[in-house]
Design an enzyme around this catalytic site. Structure first.
Site, PDB file in Angstrom:
ATOM      1  N   HIS A  90      42.632  46.328  37.145  1.00 46.85           N
ATOM      2  CA  HIS A  90      42.935  45.482  35.984  1.00 46.85           C
ATOM      3  C   HIS A  90      42.387  46.114  34.707  1.00 46.85           C
ATOM      4  CE1 HIS A  90      38.885  43.496  35.816  1.00 46.85           C
ATOM      5  NE2 HIS A  90      38.928  43.552  37.124  1.00 46.85           N
ATOM      6  N   ASP A 119      41.686  44.403  31.820  1.00 50.68           N
ATOM      7  CA  ASP A 119      40.809  43.556  31.005  1.00 50.68           C
ATOM      8  C   ASP A 119      39.379  43.568  31.539  1.00 50.68           C
ATOM      9  OD1 ASP A 119      41.797  42.116  33.301  1.00 50.68           O
ATOM     10  OD2 ASP A 119      40.928  40.288  32.452  1.00 50.68           O
ATOM     11  N   ASP A 128      33.825  47.323  35.457  1.00 50.08           N
ATOM     12  CA  ASP A 128      34.731  46.353  36.077  1.00 50.08           C
ATOM     13  C   ASP A 128      35.879  46.150  35.098  1.00 50.08           C
ATOM     14  OD1 ASP A 128      36.000  44.219  37.241  1.00 50.08           O
ATOM     15  OD2 ASP A 128      34.332  42.815  37.059  1.00 50.08           O
ATOM     16  N   GLU A 154      42.975  39.583  34.441  1.00 48.23           N
ATOM     17  CA  GLU A 154      42.478  39.302  35.797  1.00 48.23           C
ATOM     18  C   GLU A 154      41.283  38.364  35.730  1.00 48.23           C
ATOM     19  OE1 GLU A 154      40.050  39.843  39.481  1.00 48.23           O
ATOM     20  OE2 GLU A 154      39.464  40.208  37.423  1.00 48.23           O
ATOM     21  N   GLU A 155      40.441  38.615  34.739  1.00 48.19           N
ATOM     22  CA  GLU A 155      39.159  37.899  34.656  1.00 48.19           C
ATOM     23  C   GLU A 155      39.315  36.438  34.240  1.00 48.19           C
ATOM     24  OE1 GLU A 155      36.553  39.116  35.798  1.00 48.19           O
ATOM     25  OE2 GLU A 155      36.477  41.284  35.528  1.00 48.19           O
ATOM     26  N   ASP A 204      38.502  47.280  42.926  1.00 48.47           N
ATOM     27  CA  ASP A 204      37.888  46.226  42.126  1.00 48.47           C
ATOM     28  C   ASP A 204      36.775  45.485  42.860  1.00 48.47           C
ATOM     29  OD1 ASP A 204      37.374  44.504  40.056  1.00 48.47           O
ATOM     30  OD2 ASP A 204      39.134  43.248  40.367  1.00 48.47           O
ATOM     31  N   HIS A 230      29.743  41.797  35.051  1.00 49.05           N
ATOM     32  CA  HIS A 230      29.713  40.535  34.295  1.00 49.05           C
ATOM     33  C   HIS A 230      28.332  40.326  33.669  1.00 49.05           C
ATOM     34  CE1 HIS A 230      33.449  38.632  36.432  1.00 49.05           C
ATOM     35  NE2 HIS A 230      33.546  39.948  36.298  1.00 49.05           N
TER      36      HIS A 230
HETATM   37 ZN    ZN Z   1      37.247  43.185  38.333  1.00 51.49          ZN
HETATM   38 CA    CA Z   2      35.307  40.909  37.420  1.00 53.69          CA
END
Ligand code: ZN
Ligand code: CA
Length: 378
Positions: free
Chosen positions: A77, A79, A107, A140-141, A164, A353
């Site tokens: 992904h 984003d 990520d 995705e997030e 991922d 994150h």
């Molecule tokens: Zn991810």
């Molecule tokens: Ca993530």
């Protein structure tokens, strides 16, 4: 075989392009150009306007080169979570972190850089390979929006890897499905000091429902949570309205149905119990339930060709692949739901994150090596 400098430079370049969910425009433009330079045919779908993002999903097709086999999908992904503006990637002792004010965005940019490097190597060394489809999703997030909006007919692959997750030489083949639940409870408003007996408190209904509810870890495969509560106006008003939001997840679709039904039943029973007669009229608090399926279950069997391929590639490099289940949903759930057997592969990203997010250059190299081996054996 891997060009460590090129891979490390590519990762730093990707990390420095801010790409929080909905603002994938700049990274998408960069990647379109980058994958074209690698010889890919780039298609952007119409998910951009539908998701409210600056870019659609990208599907990059690499026709077969010297080998007539089934296509292989590699997905990542574009984003990241926030804070994502002004990322300054810092490389120290072989470890990338951000300068501290933002996430690093490993990520999922670690995965993107690894795919690019693997494709560079495969091209450079003229390694015969089958067709490859690289899928780069948006948003995705924020609930797998891009993957959900992607038209699966754009893809020919029946097997894939989604790069991922944290860890290296790690594959995830099981993930739960999840329901999002929203309960809106309507009682009756009344002055709390003058006429409390004429009120039906929505907050009390919600409290009673949740006190009776099984939450947390329900069994080995199932979890449930109430995450937010909003309601009430003032201390002197019996509250008319409260909104409660929660979720349930399970690796077993039947148990998910059962847990979801249980949560709904708790609200309905509480409403029934707290109904009362006001001025000769029966007032029963109303409960409006909304259940949204977030993603389908993912359960790739040991015998799946993608898992066999991944194990062989890993063993071919003298490594041991760890294969396990996970507790969260990702784009891979959606791809599996479309019948593309997709395993999630560890990219080496760590502390995701958070502003402490990091990735080791050695791990980027390790994953790129494994990808080259997978492509070679696919
Ligand atoms: Zn991810
Ligand atoms: Ca993530």
């Amino acid at each position: 075989m891997i060009n460590t400098q090129r891979l490390s430079d590519e990762f730093a370049r990707l990390a420095a392009i801010a790409s929080p969910s909905y603002r994938e425009g700049a990274i998408s433009a960069y990647l379109q150009e980058r994958f074209r330079r690698l010889g890919g045919e780039v298609v952007m779908d119409d998910a951009g306007p539908r998701a409210g993002s600056q870019s659609g999903n990208l599907v990059v097709r690499f026709p077969a080169s010297g080998k007539d086999v089934e296509p292989l999908m590699l997905s990542v992904h574009m984003d990241t979570v926030e804070p994502a503006d002004g990322v300054v990637p810092v490389l120290e002792d072989g470890v990338f972190t951000s300068a501290g004010e933002t996430v690093l965005g490993a990520d999922d940019k670690a995965g993107i850089a690894e795919i690019i490097e693997a494709l560079e190597v495969v091209r450079e060394k003229n390694i015969p390979r089958g067709p490859i489809e690289v899928v780069l999703t948006i948003c995705e997030e924020v609930g797998l929006l891009g993957a959900k909006l992607l038209d699966p007919s754009l893809l020919r692959s029946r097997r894939g890897l989604a790069l991922d997750t944290s860890g290296v030489d790690l594959a995830i083949c099981r993930a739960p499905s999840a329901n999002k639940l929203r309960f809106e409870i309507s009682g009756r408003e009344s002055h709390a000091g003058i006429a409390p007996e004429k009120g039906v408190s929505a907050i009390v209904v919600a409290a009673r429902a949740m006190a009776a509810m099984r939450l947390g870890r329900i069994d080995e495969q199932t979890t449930a949570n109430i995450g937010t509560i909003h309601g009430g106006q003032a201390t002197n008003i019996v509250p008319k309205r409260v909104v409660v939001e929660g979720e349930a997840r399970s690796h077993d679709p039947e148990r998910l149905v059962r847990q979801t039904a249980h949560m709904i039943a708790c609200f309905e029973e509480a409403a029934e119990t707290l109904a009362l007669v006001v001025d000769g009229e029966m007032v029963r608090p109303e409960v409006l339930c909304e259940v949204v399926s977030e993603y389908p279950v993912m359960d790739v069997p040991e015998s799946a060709s993608i898992l066999v391929l991944l194990r062989e590639a890993s063993a071919g490099l003298g490594r041991t692949l760890e294969v396990k289940g996970a507790g969260g949903g990702s784009d891979a759930n959606i791809f599996n739901g479309h019948g593309i057997e997709t395993v999630i592969l560890g990219t080496g990203m760590s502390h995701v994150h958070s502003v402490q997010e990091s990735v080791r250059v050695d791990d980027l190299v390790r994953v790129a090596e494994l990808l080259v081996e997978v492509i070679r054996r696919a």
